[in-house]
Design an enzyme around this catalytic site. Sequence first.
Site, short mmCIF file in Angstrom:
data_model
loop_
_atom_site.label_atom_id
_atom_site.label_comp_id
_atom_site.label_asym_id
_atom_site.label_seq_id
_atom_site.Cartn_x
_atom_site.Cartn_y
_atom_site.Cartn_z
N ASP A 198 -5.10 13.35 -25.85
CA ASP A 198 -5.20 11.97 -25.40
C ASP A 198 -4.50 11.13 -26.45
O ASP A 198 -5.06 10.84 -27.50
CB ASP A 198 -6.68 11.59 -25.25
CG ASP A 198 -6.86 10.13 -24.85
OD1 ASP A 198 -5.86 9.38 -24.81
OD2 ASP A 198 -8.01 9.74 -24.57
N ARG A 207 -0.96 -2.77 -18.65
CA ARG A 207 -2.22 -2.03 -18.75
C ARG A 207 -2.23 -0.88 -17.74
O ARG A 207 -2.04 -1.10 -16.54
CB ARG A 207 -3.35 -3.02 -18.40
CG ARG A 207 -4.74 -2.58 -18.64
CD ARG A 207 -5.62 -3.80 -18.78
NE ARG A 207 -5.24 -4.48 -20.01
CZ ARG A 207 -5.63 -4.08 -21.23
NH1 ARG A 207 -6.45 -3.07 -21.36
NH2 ARG A 207 -5.22 -4.73 -22.30
N GLU A 265 -0.43 4.80 -0.69
CA GLU A 265 -1.22 6.01 -1.00
C GLU A 265 -0.35 7.23 -0.81
O GLU A 265 0.41 7.33 0.18
CB GLU A 265 -2.45 6.08 -0.09
CG GLU A 265 -3.57 5.17 -0.60
CD GLU A 265 -4.81 5.18 0.29
OE1 GLU A 265 -4.69 5.60 1.45
OE2 GLU A 265 -5.86 4.77 -0.19
N LYS A 289 -0.75 0.23 -25.24
CA LYS A 289 -1.04 0.13 -26.68
C LYS A 289 0.30 0.16 -27.43
O LYS A 289 1.10 -0.74 -27.21
CB LYS A 289 -2.04 1.21 -27.05
CG LYS A 289 -3.37 1.00 -26.31
CD LYS A 289 -4.44 2.03 -26.61
CE LYS A 289 -5.68 1.73 -25.77
NZ LYS A 289 -6.72 2.77 -25.93
N TYR A 338 0.85 -1.19 0.00
CA TYR A 338 0.00 0.00 0.00
C TYR A 338 0.88 1.23 0.00
O TYR A 338 1.80 1.34 0.81
CB TYR A 338 -0.90 0.03 1.24
CG TYR A 338 -2.35 -0.02 0.85
CD1 TYR A 338 -2.89 1.02 0.08
CD2 TYR A 338 -3.18 -1.07 1.20
CE1 TYR A 338 -4.21 0.97 -0.33
CE2 TYR A 338 -4.49 -1.13 0.80
CZ TYR A 338 -5.00 -0.10 0.02
OH TYR A 338 -6.30 -0.15 -0.39
N THR A 394 -2.57 5.85 -22.43
CA THR A 394 -2.44 4.52 -21.84
C THR A 394 -0.98 4.13 -21.95
O THR A 394 -0.19 4.78 -22.64
CB THR A 394 -3.28 3.48 -22.61
OG1 THR A 394 -2.81 3.46 -23.95
CG2 THR A 394 -4.75 3.82 -22.59
C1 LIG Z 1 -7.78 3.12 -25.07
C2 LIG Z 1 -8.12 4.55 -24.93
C3 LIG Z 1 -8.42 5.11 -23.68
C4 LIG Z 1 -8.73 4.35 -22.42
O1 LIG Z 1 -7.95 3.41 -21.98
P1 LIG Z 1 -8.43 2.34 -20.88
O2 LIG Z 1 -7.12 1.98 -20.29
O3 LIG Z 1 -9.10 1.25 -21.64
O4 LIG Z 1 -9.33 3.02 -19.91
C5 LIG Z 1 -8.63 6.48 -23.60
N1 LIG Z 1 -8.56 7.25 -24.69
C6 LIG Z 1 -8.29 6.75 -25.90
C7 LIG Z 1 -8.22 7.66 -27.05
C8 LIG Z 1 -8.08 5.38 -26.06
O5 LIG Z 1 -7.84 4.89 -27.27
#
Ligand SMILES: *Cc1c(COP(=O)(O)O)cnc(C)c1O
Length: 431
Positions: free
Chosen positions: A197, A232, A53, A226, A51, A223
Amino acid sequence: MSFIKRSDSYLFNIIQRELNREITTLELIASENFTSPAVLEAAGGVMTNKYAEGYPGKRYYGGCEHVDEAENIARDRLKQLFNAGYANVQPHSGSQANMAALMTFINVGDTVMGLDLAHGGHLTHGSPVNFSGQLYNFVSYHVAESTGRVDFDETHALAIQHKPKLIICGGSAYPRFIEFEQFREVADEIGAFLMADVAHPSGLIAAGLHPSPMPFCDVITSTTHKTLRGPRGGIIMMADDHENPWGKVAPKSGRVKMISELIDSAVMPGIQGGPLMHIIAAKAVAFGEALKPEFKTYAQHIVDNAQSMANEFLIRDYQLVSGGTDTHVILINLTNKNITGKVAENALEMAGITVNKNMVPFDKKSPFITSGIRIGTPAVTTRNMGKDEMIKIVEFIDQIINDPENSSVIDKVKQDVFNLCQSFPLYNELH
Ligand SMILES: *Cc1c(COP(=O)(O)O)cnc(C)c1O
């Protein structure tokens, strides 16, 4: 794995079957990848027990000296990777990174602009079924039908009309470079914040193959799983830190808080409790991998492979949204092939090829049916497949799409897919 095998053979077999699926099928989901065994090891390690925090040096729990070091390394490597002045590596997911960023820069009820989901956006960019659409007044901009790229005439007009406090650029099914500079011009005209994003292209940005949002955006989320090929999770970054523009002060000293402090507290305690320290350690491992020259080569192969696939699809008379790709994503409009995204996804899955059905811009079909499929090259590129294999894969897909109900075609392609996968082994270390 041998521990689970001994204690819980039921679950062990389920996980083995997933491993086998990953090894023996073609993974073309644009948002997926295969992490290194080193990342898996960190993600499966003892830091899951801790933990922590708070943030390094300011935790609410004792015994944090080692997780502090891991989080500091993760932040430092991330900053180096993107040339960022500030980084937060605690968001559990991309969606939570977006939630914390929005909570920092705008208030509930404020107007925000984001790319329409059906035009390549993301649930967290204003979908009515997501917190974003429920807490904020989202106005969607779109791509132009003729180009498949963001329609800046419309975006500009909507910005003038609605005066959003913040504009989000980036999305989940946008095959082209995100136009950070053009978005900055629109945002500046109305005094809005600009949030990027880059969940999808972040690995390409880190490798210098996609323009960087750093010079143009107030806040950047992504993220880590990807194109970046980590565990993740989510991250938040800024080019540099500065005093917050709303004059929020620290309660005792009356000092104006830095904007980084507001982001940190939006993540924890704002929307999360204890950070996933095993995942943060795995993020540090992945960022270390991404800093190596080999990652740049990998990212170049992702893009080269997407180009090879796109060309082969065009030769076979497929309609690609925007006419091609700059990235790892290809979005195919299947309308001229007389097949829906749903039927295509199912038939391809039976042949061992994993893609996802996807809305195309101006789609007349529902999100459950769709007119398109989205394809990405990060995972097959991790397996070291190259141009010849991309051409073969398009041939496989084409055979299925032209005859989706023919079980002998499906069986034959499934065998070809299996043979191809055998030649490009994955996770030998795990058995
Ligand atoms: C995949 C994605 C997310 C969210 O990711 P998670 O980890 O699945 O919550 C946010 N924005 C965009 C543009 C994405 O492609």
